[in-house]
Motif scaffolding. Structure first.
Motif, mmCIF file in Angstrom:
data_model
loop_
_atom_site.group_PDB
_atom_site.id
_atom_site.type_symbol
_atom_site.label_atom_id
_atom_site.label_comp_id
_atom_site.label_asym_id
_atom_site.label_seq_id
_atom_site.Cartn_x
_atom_site.Cartn_y
_atom_site.Cartn_z
ATOM 1 N N GLU A 200 0.828 -1.205 0.000
ATOM 2 C CA GLU A 200 0.000 0.000 0.000
ATOM 3 C C GLU A 200 0.865 1.259 0.000
ATOM 4 O OE1 GLU A 200 -2.430 -0.498 3.432
ATOM 5 O OE2 GLU A 200 -3.835 -1.883 2.450
ATOM 6 N N LEU A 201 2.037 1.178 0.624
ATOM 7 C CA LEU A 201 2.948 2.322 0.704
ATOM 8 C C LEU A 201 3.880 2.407 -0.498
ATOM 9 C CD1 LEU A 201 3.828 2.077 4.499
ATOM 10 C CD2 LEU A 201 2.503 3.896 3.410
ATOM 11 N N GLY A 202 3.694 1.528 -1.483
ATOM 12 C CA GLY A 202 4.491 1.583 -2.701
ATOM 13 C C GLY A 202 5.730 0.731 -2.688
ATOM 14 N N LEU A 203 5.783 -0.243 -1.787
ATOM 15 C CA LEU A 203 6.985 -1.059 -1.614
ATOM 16 C C LEU A 203 6.651 -2.527 -1.851
ATOM 17 C CD1 LEU A 203 9.968 -0.506 -0.584
ATOM 18 C CD2 LEU A 203 9.156 -1.283 1.619
ATOM 19 N N THR A 204 7.351 -3.160 -2.787
ATOM 20 C CA THR A 204 7.186 -4.595 -3.037
ATOM 21 C C THR A 204 8.243 -5.356 -2.246
ATOM 22 O OG1 THR A 204 6.312 -4.251 -5.258
ATOM 23 C CG2 THR A 204 7.251 -6.424 -4.780
ATOM 24 N N ILE A 205 7.818 -6.330 -1.462
ATOM 25 C CA ILE A 205 8.762 -7.139 -0.692
ATOM 26 C C ILE A 205 9.070 -8.411 -1.472
ATOM 27 C CG2 ILE A 205 9.213 -8.347 1.460
ATOM 28 C CD1 ILE A 205 7.537 -6.393 2.916
ATOM 29 N N ILE A 206 10.361 -8.616 -1.735
ATOM 30 C CA ILE A 206 10.859 -9.783 -2.464
ATOM 31 C C ILE A 206 11.453 -10.753 -1.450
ATOM 32 C CG2 ILE A 206 12.544 -10.589 -4.162
ATOM 33 C CD1 ILE A 206 12.453 -7.728 -5.361
ATOM 34 N N PRO A 207 10.993 -11.991 -1.403
ATOM 35 C CA PRO A 207 11.576 -12.934 -0.446
ATOM 36 C C PRO A 207 12.942 -13.431 -0.903
ATOM 37 C CG PRO A 207 9.921 -14.041 -1.791
ATOM 38 C CD PRO A 207 9.900 -12.585 -2.187
ATOM 39 N N GLN A 208 13.802 -13.704 0.075
ATOM 40 C CA GLN A 208 15.085 -14.359 -0.203
ATOM 41 C C GLN A 208 15.197 -15.619 0.634
ATOM 42 O OE1 GLN A 208 18.760 -12.099 0.095
ATOM 43 N NE2 GLN A 208 19.952 -13.962 0.418
ATOM 44 N N PHE A 209 15.604 -16.700 -0.038
ATOM 45 C CA PHE A 209 15.874 -17.966 0.647
ATOM 46 C C PHE A 209 17.111 -18.571 0.005
ATOM 47 C CE2 PHE A 209 15.108 -22.617 1.193
ATOM 48 C CZ PHE A 209 15.190 -22.638 2.576
ATOM 49 N N ASN A 210 18.117 -18.846 0.815
ATOM 50 C CA ASN A 210 19.378 -19.354 0.289
ATOM 51 C C ASN A 210 19.259 -20.815 -0.123
ATOM 52 O OD1 ASN A 210 21.275 -17.066 0.694
ATOM 53 N ND2 ASN A 210 20.692 -17.323 2.837
ATOM 54 N N ILE A 211 19.643 -21.103 -1.366
ATOM 55 C CA ILE A 211 19.522 -22.476 -1.862
ATOM 56 C C ILE A 211 20.890 -23.138 -2.069
ATOM 57 C CG2 ILE A 211 17.366 -21.923 -3.042
ATOM 58 C CD1 ILE A 211 19.059 -22.080 -5.695
ATOM 59 N N LEU A 212 21.978 -22.452 -1.668
ATOM 60 C CA LEU A 212 23.315 -23.021 -1.880
ATOM 61 C C LEU A 212 24.103 -22.948 -0.581
ATOM 62 C CD1 LEU A 212 24.790 -24.280 -4.317
ATOM 63 C CD2 LEU A 212 25.898 -22.057 -4.676
ATOM 64 N N GLY A 213 24.792 -21.837 -0.331
ATOM 65 C CA GLY A 213 25.478 -21.637 0.935
ATOM 66 C C GLY A 213 24.554 -21.011 1.962
ATOM 67 N N HIS A 214 25.101 -20.701 3.137
ATOM 68 C CA HIS A 214 24.314 -20.158 4.247
ATOM 69 C C HIS A 214 23.154 -21.087 4.600
ATOM 70 C CE1 HIS A 214 26.199 -16.163 4.696
ATOM 71 N NE2 HIS A 214 26.402 -16.248 3.393
ATOM 72 N N ALA A 215 23.349 -22.385 4.372
ATOM 73 C CA ALA A 215 22.265 -23.341 4.598
ATOM 74 C C ALA A 215 21.967 -23.546 6.079
ATOM 75 C CB ALA A 215 22.614 -24.686 3.950
ATOM 76 N N SER A 216 22.860 -23.096 6.946
ATOM 77 C CA SER A 216 22.630 -23.249 8.383
ATOM 78 C C SER A 216 21.516 -22.343 8.876
ATOM 79 C CB SER A 216 23.911 -22.936 9.163
ATOM 80 O OG SER A 216 24.245 -21.569 9.029
ATOM 81 N N GLY A 217 21.150 -21.332 8.053
ATOM 82 C CA GLY A 217 20.127 -20.395 8.485
ATOM 83 C C GLY A 217 20.585 -19.496 9.612
ATOM 84 N N SER A 218 21.894 -19.444 9.828
ATOM 85 C CA SER A 218 22.450 -18.614 10.889
ATOM 86 C C SER A 218 23.764 -18.017 10.413
ATOM 87 C CB SER A 218 22.698 -19.431 12.163
ATOM 88 O OG SER A 218 21.509 -20.004 12.647
ATOM 89 N N ARG A 219 24.235 -17.005 11.113
ATOM 90 C CA ARG A 219 25.485 -16.365 10.724
ATOM 91 C C ARG A 219 26.662 -17.320 10.895
ATOM 92 N NH1 ARG A 219 26.593 -10.768 13.210
ATOM 93 N NH2 ARG A 219 27.920 -10.625 11.371
ATOM 94 N N GLU A 220 27.676 -17.124 10.068
ATOM 95 C CA GLU A 220 28.825 -18.026 10.024
ATOM 96 C C GLU A 220 29.570 -18.090 11.351
ATOM 97 O OE1 GLU A 220 32.344 -18.872 6.741
ATOM 98 O OE2 GLU A 220 31.469 -16.877 6.926
ATOM 99 N N ASN A 221 29.633 -16.955 12.054
ATOM 100 C CA ASN A 221 30.441 -16.924 13.267
ATOM 101 C C ASN A 221 29.706 -17.444 14.494
ATOM 102 O OD1 ASN A 221 28.626 -14.883 13.669
ATOM 103 N ND2 ASN A 221 30.125 -13.248 13.955
ATOM 104 N N GLY A 222 28.445 -17.853 14.347
ATOM 105 C CA GLY A 222 27.671 -18.272 15.504
ATOM 106 C C GLY A 222 27.657 -19.762 15.751
ATOM 107 N N GLY A 223 27.838 -20.557 14.697
ATOM 108 C CA GLY A 223 27.832 -22.001 14.871
ATOM 109 C C GLY A 223 26.458 -22.615 15.074
#
Length: 494
Positions: A200-223
């Motif tokens: 409504e405010l003129g902004l389209t939200i595009i989803p992002q989902f990692n399909i290769l790396g970053h598969a842990s769903g968490s930051r690299e330094n967190g484990g």
């Protein structure tokens, strides 16, 4: 009117318009007696609702159907004592005009409790340097909903027209519940509301989902690992270290396809879907993958998701870094994460050219003798047939240079990133970044303090704008108010 008054009012508008002229010292009061005249080729939807949200009033609105061949998002405003006239080629242009007017409006003076906002009689002309102006936002388990909603609303307020929303182990997949931290799962109803209100405010939200790396769903330094920490029985979907998905396992593709489709549908089927694919470390290292061609595994993987989205009418977007060789001297000084051993550095020749390449470069890689950056990676993908979004971060000098490249090459646009610094980086990311993107890095259109990361006047105005958004959201809680949760470190007790 004095120059000082003109400059005061200019500092309130972000991004700054191309032209702003005061017409005498009269004002237009925004109440039920005011008149809005909106000239567009087609009547835009939902304008009455936006005016009520911005100024809590219901003026008379007249729509005039008129041709306006200017660039999408452009607008002209003429404010008289009783009338606000807006001319724009589309709904985005009308919304951009209203956002500028909200920034410019003042509460009436000389009263205890004001009853209406007031606008100076003036002329405004404005136009974006590029039509694709995007912000990348990460929703981590540690984020509160109001933080993300505020950032999205603020992006719309500053005239971005896309947000790429990357959820880090918090999207409540029905197709794969084990890929979400259940105690941190987003409320589907609330997320749908945010997506709808952003539109409504003129902004389209595009989803992002990692399909290769970053598969842990968490930051690299967190484990942390969104799946294996809780459900080790799903470990075969990932490479042994857990950072990348296992591409030789057919079950991986089934799960990822279901997740991508579910997320795409949930976000309202936008024209794009971001598949991530950056920093895919230790790729294809399991017993099955390492005996196969890494290039063919990744190529088939990308083609599958390209075709899956194409069937839905959407283009995939992806980060650039795994497609280039970091040992190649052409990329010295640039962010590149691929290597010859990965076998992916020629893959760009075989991928569909309707994939949008997002080139994240966070510095200012000077050439010899201090020459300005050539931005070789972005030009490389453009010259090889791809649409390119430059993706800067906090380096303002690099940001301006990349925006200028995007506007003048021209490239598709800008996808600005924030990552884990969404709140603390609001000033240099959204506030300053919006002006840089809107102007295409044109120094003549930018604030003279654009390179000052801590310009106090600009920061005060930013907080004013953020408070307007927090009022829209109904925020009254101390910890939720303002740019940061705590003014003092937690160890300090008063």
């Amino acid at each position: 009117m004095s120059y000082s008054e003109h400059e005061i009012l200019m500092t309130r508008m972000n991004p700054r318009p191309v032209r702003f002229e005061l017409n005498g010292d009269k004002i237009c009061r925004l109440d039920s007696a005011a008149n809005f005249v909106i000239n567009t080729p087609e009547k835009p939807e939902g304008i009455e609702k936006i005016i009520r949200l911005f100024w809590d009033c219901a003026p008379a609105i007249r729509y005039e159907v008129a041709p306006c061949p200017r660039r999408s998002g452009a607008y002209q405003v003429e404010i008289g004592e009783n009338t606000v006239s807006i001319t724009a080629p589309d709904r985005d242009g009308v919304l951009n005009a209203l956002k500028t007017l909200r920034q410019l409006a003042e509460e009436e003076r000389g009263v205890l409790r004001f009853q209406a906002y007031e606008l100076p009689c003036c002329t405004i002309e404005d136009e974006p340097a590029m039509t694709f102006r995007a912000l990348h936002v990460c929703w981590f388990p540690e984020n509160q909903q109001y933080q993300i909603e505020r950032a999205i609303r603020y992006a719309a307020y500053c005239k971005y027209n896309y947000v790429v929303l990357e959820t880090w182990g918090v999207f409540p997949f029905e197709s794969a519940p084990f890929l979400c931290w259940q105690d941190k799962a987003l409320d589907r109803k609330e997320l749908k509301r945010i997506i709808t209100e952003a539109k409504e405010l003129g902004l389209t939200i595009i989803p992002q989902f990692n399909i290769l790396g970053h598969a842990s769903g968490s930051r690299e330094n967190g484990g942390k690992h969104v799946a294996i920490n809780r459900f080790p029985e799903y470990a075969s979907l990932f490479e042994p270290d857990g950072w990348s998905f296992c591409l030789s396992n057919p079950e991986t593709r089934k799960i990822l396809s279901a997740c991508v489709t579910e997320m795409y549908d949930f976000f309202g089927k936008p024209g794009f879907f971001h598949i991530g694919s950056d920093e895919a470390r230790l790729l294809a290292t399991c017993r099955t993958c390492r005996r196969a061609s890494r290039k063919e595994l990744v190529k088939d993987h990308f083609l599958h998701f390209h075709d899956l989205m194409a069937e839905q009418g959407a283009r995939i977007m992806m980060w650039h870094d795994m497609l280039l060789d970091k040992e190649d001297p052409r990329w010295n000084g640039y962010i590149v994460c691929g290597s010859v051993k990965d076998g992916l550095t020629d893959l760009y020749k075989e991928l569909p050219k309707d994939i949008v390449i997002c080139d994240w470069q966070y510095g200012y890689p000077e050439g010899e003798d201090g020459a300005a950056p050539t931005w070789a990676t972005s030009k490389f993908f453009k010259e090889n047939g791809y649409d390119v979004l430059v993706s800067p971060c906090h380096n303002l000098k690099g940001f301006c240079s990349l925006a200028e490249l995007a506007a003048n090459k021209p490239l598709m646009g800008v996808l600005e990133t924030t990552w884990s610094e969404l709140d603390t980086g609001l000033f240099t990311t959204i506030t300053k970044g919006s002006g840089i993107i809107w102007s295409g890095g044109n120094a003549e259109r930018l604030s003279p303090k654009i390179m000052d990361a801590w310009a106090p006047d600009d920061m005060c105005m930013m907080h004013h704008h953020i408070r307007q958004i927090e009022n829209d959201m109904g925020i009254r809680d101390y910890y939720a108010a303002g740019r940061i949760m705590l003014q003092l470190p937690e160890k300090i007790h008063l």
